[in-house]
Scaffold this motif. Structure first.
Motif, PDB file in Angstrom:
ATOM      1  N   GLY A  55     -48.067   7.540 -13.609  1.00  0.00           N
ATOM      2  CA  GLY A  55     -48.241   7.446 -15.056  1.00  0.00           C
ATOM      3  C   GLY A  55     -47.118   8.096 -15.836  1.00  0.00           C
ATOM      4  N   VAL A  56     -45.896   8.009 -15.290  1.00  0.00           N
ATOM      5  CA  VAL A  56     -44.727   8.577 -15.957  1.00  0.00           C
ATOM      6  C   VAL A  56     -43.631   7.515 -15.986  1.00  0.00           C
ATOM      7  CG1 VAL A  56     -45.288  10.933 -15.255  1.00  0.00           C
ATOM      8  CG2 VAL A  56     -43.814   9.535 -13.790  1.00  0.00           C
ATOM      9  N   THR A  57     -42.509   7.829 -16.613  1.00  0.00           N
ATOM     10  CA  THR A  57     -41.403   6.881 -16.676  1.00  0.00           C
ATOM     11  C   THR A  57     -40.605   6.897 -15.365  1.00  0.00           C
ATOM     12  OG1 THR A  57     -39.835   8.491 -17.565  1.00  0.00           O
ATOM     13  CG2 THR A  57     -41.217   7.266 -19.150  1.00  0.00           C
ATOM     14  N   GLN A  58     -39.887   5.803 -15.132  1.00  0.00           N
ATOM     15  CA  GLN A  58     -39.022   5.753 -13.960  1.00  0.00           C
ATOM     16  C   GLN A  58     -37.938   6.821 -14.043  1.00  0.00           C
ATOM     17  OE1 GLN A  58     -37.468   1.876 -12.988  1.00  0.00           O
ATOM     18  NE2 GLN A  58     -35.938   2.704 -11.596  1.00  0.00           N
ATOM     19  N   SER A  59     -37.461   7.088 -15.256  1.00  0.00           N
ATOM     20  CA  SER A  59     -36.445   8.129 -15.449  1.00  0.00           C
ATOM     21  C   SER A  59     -36.981   9.488 -15.020  1.00  0.00           C
ATOM     22  CB  SER A  59     -36.013   8.169 -16.908  1.00  0.00           C
ATOM     23  OG  SER A  59     -35.115   9.240 -17.131  1.00  0.00           O
ATOM     24  N   ALA A  60     -38.250   9.775 -15.339  1.00  0.00           N
ATOM     25  CA  ALA A  60     -38.848  11.057 -14.955  1.00  0.00           C
ATOM     26  C   ALA A  60     -38.936  11.173 -13.439  1.00  0.00           C
ATOM     27  CB  ALA A  60     -40.225  11.202 -15.581  1.00  0.00           C
ATOM     28  N   VAL A  61     -39.285  10.073 -12.780  1.00  0.00           N
ATOM     29  CA  VAL A  61     -39.343  10.069 -11.317  1.00  0.00           C
ATOM     30  C   VAL A  61     -37.961  10.325 -10.740  1.00  0.00           C
ATOM     31  CG1 VAL A  61     -39.699   8.601  -9.289  1.00  0.00           C
ATOM     32  CG2 VAL A  61     -41.377   8.606 -11.137  1.00  0.00           C
ATOM     33  N   SER A  62     -36.960   9.634 -11.265  1.00  0.00           N
ATOM     34  CA  SER A  62     -35.597   9.790 -10.764  1.00  0.00           C
ATOM     35  C   SER A  62     -35.113  11.233 -10.916  1.00  0.00           C
ATOM     36  CB  SER A  62     -34.669   8.838 -11.518  1.00  0.00           C
ATOM     37  OG  SER A  62     -33.335   9.007 -11.089  1.00  0.00           O
ATOM     38  N   GLN A  63     -35.384  11.816 -12.073  1.00  0.00           N
ATOM     39  CA  GLN A  63     -34.936  13.185 -12.324  1.00  0.00           C
ATOM     40  C   GLN A  63     -35.636  14.185 -11.405  1.00  0.00           C
ATOM     41  OE1 GLN A  63     -35.190  14.165 -16.527  1.00  0.00           O
ATOM     42  NE2 GLN A  63     -34.432  12.148 -17.095  1.00  0.00           N
ATOM     43  N   LEU A  64     -36.937  13.983 -11.185  1.00  0.00           N
ATOM     44  CA  LEU A  64     -37.673  14.920 -10.332  1.00  0.00           C
ATOM     45  C   LEU A  64     -37.233  14.803  -8.881  1.00  0.00           C
ATOM     46  CD1 LEU A  64     -39.800  17.073 -10.029  1.00  0.00           C
ATOM     47  CD2 LEU A  64     -41.562  15.291  -9.983  1.00  0.00           C
ATOM     48  N   LEU A  65     -37.015  13.590  -8.415  1.00  0.00           N
ATOM     49  CA  LEU A  65     -36.539  13.408  -7.041  1.00  0.00           C
ATOM     50  C   LEU A  65     -35.177  14.067  -6.846  1.00  0.00           C
ATOM     51  CD1 LEU A  65     -37.569   9.687  -6.410  1.00  0.00           C
ATOM     52  CD2 LEU A  65     -38.539  11.702  -5.288  1.00  0.00           C
ATOM     53  N   ALA A  66     -34.301  13.903  -7.832  1.00  0.00           N
ATOM     54  CA  ALA A  66     -32.966  14.489  -7.721  1.00  0.00           C
ATOM     55  C   ALA A  66     -33.017  16.013  -7.759  1.00  0.00           C
ATOM     56  CB  ALA A  66     -32.076  13.962  -8.847  1.00  0.00           C
ATOM     57  N   ALA A  67     -33.829  16.559  -8.650  1.00  0.00           N
ATOM     58  CA  ALA A  67     -33.893  18.014  -8.809  1.00  0.00           C
ATOM     59  C   ALA A  67     -34.552  18.700  -7.623  1.00  0.00           C
ATOM     60  CB  ALA A  67     -34.649  18.361 -10.090  1.00  0.00           C
ATOM     61  N   SER A  68     -35.445  18.006  -6.928  1.00  0.00           N
ATOM     62  CA  SER A  68     -36.215  18.631  -5.851  1.00  0.00           C
ATOM     63  C   SER A  68     -35.554  18.535  -4.483  1.00  0.00           C
ATOM     64  CB  SER A  68     -37.602  17.990  -5.768  1.00  0.00           C
ATOM     65  OG  SER A  68     -37.498  16.613  -5.405  1.00  0.00           O
ATOM     66  N   GLY A  69     -34.452  17.794  -4.390  1.00  0.00           N
ATOM     67  CA  GLY A  69     -33.809  17.620  -3.087  1.00  0.00           C
ATOM     68  C   GLY A  69     -34.468  16.569  -2.236  1.00  0.00           C
ATOM     69  N   ALA A  70     -35.257  15.690  -2.856  1.00  0.00           N
ATOM     70  CA  ALA A  70     -36.029  14.704  -2.104  1.00  0.00           C
ATOM     71  C   ALA A  70     -35.155  13.737  -1.312  1.00  0.00           C
ATOM     72  CB  ALA A  70     -36.933  13.922  -3.055  1.00  0.00           C
TER      73      ALA A  70
END
Length: 211
Positions: free
Chosen positions: A184-199
């Motif tokens: 239930g979030v934007t694709q941009s939010a997913v991209s940013q969280l994946l990048a910031a977390s080292g995923a």
């Protein structure tokens, strides 16, 4: 060479709702077993907060431990001891008892994780020990795996629950768009969280374990 896995729950005696934690763990293990059905003997509870299972290779065991960590909610964490060596069964009047060098190595492996966690590496959750009768090559494989695990556990341990869910999905090829809809979030939010977390590094490591 088979790998015996012993799992226990971090801080189980201090949990305010031990039953909820066990349900969450059971759900995570069932999900992983369905998504990655590689176990010779699937993880199952034995006594107290402990579970055991057997995997055909070290890569299969490492992939499973990662997915379980990613699938767990914040209310429960686990530590994993992996023992490399032969496994067997000892006949008993009440049913066959798992035994053998892999199990003898898995116990000190999980004890070592606990010791690391209490001292210099609080993020440590997984350790591998090869039985002393194994070849130098197998012992070297265990050392390389532990070097990887120390870093992997640090990265995964720093993730939020949402970041772990997203990383789990990426391990199985879910698109960022699909994950965004799920969360239930934007694709941009997913991209940013994946990048910031080292995923991305965690996902690439998983793909090397499960080519």
């Amino acid at each position: 060479m088979p790998v015996a896995m012993t799992v226990d729950i971090v801080g189980s005696r201090r949990m305010p709702d031990r039953e909820a934690a066990q349900r969450a763990l059971d759900d995570a293990i069932a999900r992983v077993a369905a998504d990655l059905p590689v176990a010779q003997t699937p993880l199952h509870p034995t006594v107290g907060d402990e579970l055991q299972g057997v995997y055909p290779t070290l890569d299969a065991a490492l992939a499973t431990t990662l997915l379980v960590q990613l699938a767990l909610p914040d209310i429960v964490e686990c530590r994993f001891g992996l023992g490399i060596g032969p496994t067997g069964l000892v006949p008993s009047a009440t049913g066959d008892i798992p035994d053998g060098p892999a199990w003898w190595a898995a116990r000190p492996a999980i004890d070592h994780v606990h010791a690391l966690e209490q001292r210099a590496v609080p993020s440590a959750r997984t350790w591998v020990i090869a039985h002393q009768g194994e070849s130098d090559a197998v012992h070297a494989e265990a050392r390389r795996a532990n070097a990887y695990l120390l870093v992997r556990d640090q990265v995964v341990g720093g993730m939020s629950e949402r970041a772990r869910r997203l990383t789990y999905g990426r391990c199985f090829g879910a698109t960022q768009r699909a994950l965004a809809a799920q969360e239930g979030v934007t694709q941009s939010a997913v991209s940013q969280l994946l990048a910031a977390s080292g995923a991305s590094a965690v996902v690439e490591g998983y793909r090397l374990l499960v080519p």
